[in-house]
Write a protein that holds these residues in place. Structure first.
Motif, short mmCIF file in Angstrom:
data_model
loop_
_atom_site.label_atom_id
_atom_site.label_comp_id
_atom_site.label_asym_id
_atom_site.label_seq_id
_atom_site.Cartn_x
_atom_site.Cartn_y
_atom_site.Cartn_z
N GLN A 33 39.46 36.97 55.31
CA GLN A 33 40.21 35.93 56.01
C GLN A 33 41.68 36.28 55.94
O GLN A 33 42.17 36.68 54.89
CB GLN A 33 39.98 34.57 55.37
CG GLN A 33 38.55 34.11 55.41
CD GLN A 33 38.36 32.81 54.66
OE1 GLN A 33 39.30 32.19 54.20
NE2 GLN A 33 37.12 32.39 54.53
N GLN A 64 31.77 36.41 48.76
CA GLN A 64 31.29 35.03 48.71
C GLN A 64 31.28 34.42 50.09
O GLN A 64 32.26 34.51 50.83
CB GLN A 64 32.16 34.20 47.77
CG GLN A 64 31.62 32.80 47.55
CD GLN A 64 32.34 32.10 46.42
OE1 GLN A 64 32.56 32.68 45.36
NE2 GLN A 64 32.69 30.85 46.65
N SER A 65 30.18 33.77 50.43
CA SER A 65 29.98 33.18 51.74
C SER A 65 29.87 31.66 51.65
O SER A 65 29.36 31.13 50.66
CB SER A 65 28.68 33.73 52.35
OG SER A 65 28.37 33.08 53.55
N ASP A 66 30.33 30.98 52.70
CA ASP A 66 30.12 29.54 52.83
C ASP A 66 28.84 29.24 53.62
O ASP A 66 28.36 28.12 53.61
CB ASP A 66 31.31 28.88 53.54
CG ASP A 66 32.57 28.93 52.70
OD1 ASP A 66 32.48 28.91 51.45
OD2 ASP A 66 33.66 29.01 53.29
N ASP A 67 28.33 30.26 54.33
CA ASP A 67 27.10 30.11 55.11
C ASP A 67 26.32 31.42 54.98
O ASP A 67 26.36 32.28 55.85
CB ASP A 67 27.42 29.80 56.56
CG ASP A 67 26.18 29.46 57.37
OD1 ASP A 67 25.04 29.77 56.92
OD2 ASP A 67 26.33 28.90 58.48
N ASP A 100 25.90 34.59 57.76
CA ASP A 100 26.57 35.86 57.46
C ASP A 100 25.55 36.99 57.28
O ASP A 100 25.75 38.10 57.77
CB ASP A 100 27.46 35.73 56.22
CG ASP A 100 28.68 34.88 56.49
OD1 ASP A 100 29.15 34.83 57.64
OD2 ASP A 100 29.19 34.27 55.53
N ALA A 148 23.25 31.26 42.59
CA ALA A 148 23.60 31.52 43.99
C ALA A 148 22.41 32.06 44.77
O ALA A 148 21.44 32.54 44.20
CB ALA A 148 24.73 32.56 44.05
N GLN A 172 26.21 33.12 48.06
CA GLN A 172 26.69 31.75 48.27
C GLN A 172 26.35 30.98 47.01
O GLN A 172 25.18 30.74 46.71
CB GLN A 172 26.05 31.10 49.49
CG GLN A 172 26.58 29.70 49.72
CD GLN A 172 26.08 29.08 51.02
OE1 GLN A 172 25.30 29.66 51.75
NE2 GLN A 172 26.57 27.89 51.31
N LYS A 215 25.68 28.14 44.26
CA LYS A 215 25.04 26.83 44.33
C LYS A 215 26.02 25.79 43.84
O LYS A 215 26.91 26.08 43.03
CB LYS A 215 23.77 26.83 43.48
CG LYS A 215 22.74 27.79 44.06
CD LYS A 215 21.41 27.63 43.44
CE LYS A 215 20.46 28.56 44.18
NZ LYS A 215 19.18 28.66 43.59
N ASN A 216 25.88 24.61 44.33
CA ASN A 216 26.77 23.51 43.94
C ASN A 216 26.25 22.86 42.67
O ASN A 216 25.58 21.86 42.71
CB ASN A 216 26.88 22.48 45.07
CG ASN A 216 27.51 23.07 46.30
OD1 ASN A 216 28.35 23.96 46.20
ND2 ASN A 216 27.11 22.59 47.45
#
Length: 130
Positions: free
Chosen positions: A46, A81-84, A88, A109, A126, A128-129
């Motif tokens: 980004q 690291q991915s948000d989706d 991706d 993850a 990604q 895990k929360n």
């Protein structure tokens, strides 16, 4: 403070830029000649701030050439690291990225190992929360 750059040894600047920009979807932040043989090349996932962490693609010299693609030995070198994750993963598959395994669920993850254009192992993950 932040870690602003990580050095990745490459054999060819243009080949490496093509991999990171066209296969991983990174942004080319800069590509500046330093000498006749060297360039200052930075790519990042980004490019939305001045504090973005980036990769510096460095053409290996004769003493470094044996390290290209093996910067972490047989282990994973870097983590993307991915948000989706699934979007991706599918985009990277379509672009021809080499995956070394099927995606798996770990306690921390969703993760899969892939190789960059030089052969270094990466994790796409990604978290895990928790």
């Amino acid at each position: 403070m932040i870690i602003s750059n990580v050095n990745v040894l490459v054999t060819d600047y243009d080949k490496a830029i093509d991999f990171y920009v066209n296969k991983l979807g990174f942004t080319l932040l800069c590509d500046v000649p330093v000498t006749a043989q060297q360039r200052w090349v930075r790519v990042a996932p980004q490019a939305n701030s001045a504090t973005v962490s980036a990769l510096v693609l460095t053409k290996a010299n004769a003493q470094q050439h044996h390290l290209v693609g093996n910067q972490a030995g047989d282990g994973v070198f870097l983590f993307l690291q991915s948000d989706d994750f699934w979007a991706d993963y599918r985009r990277m598959q379509t672009a021809g990225v080499e995956f070394l395994e099927q995606p798996r669920e770990e306690i921390y993850a969703t993760v899969v190992i892939f190789r960059d254009g030089e052969g270094n192992k990466w994790d796409l993950l990604q978290p895990k929360n928790n």
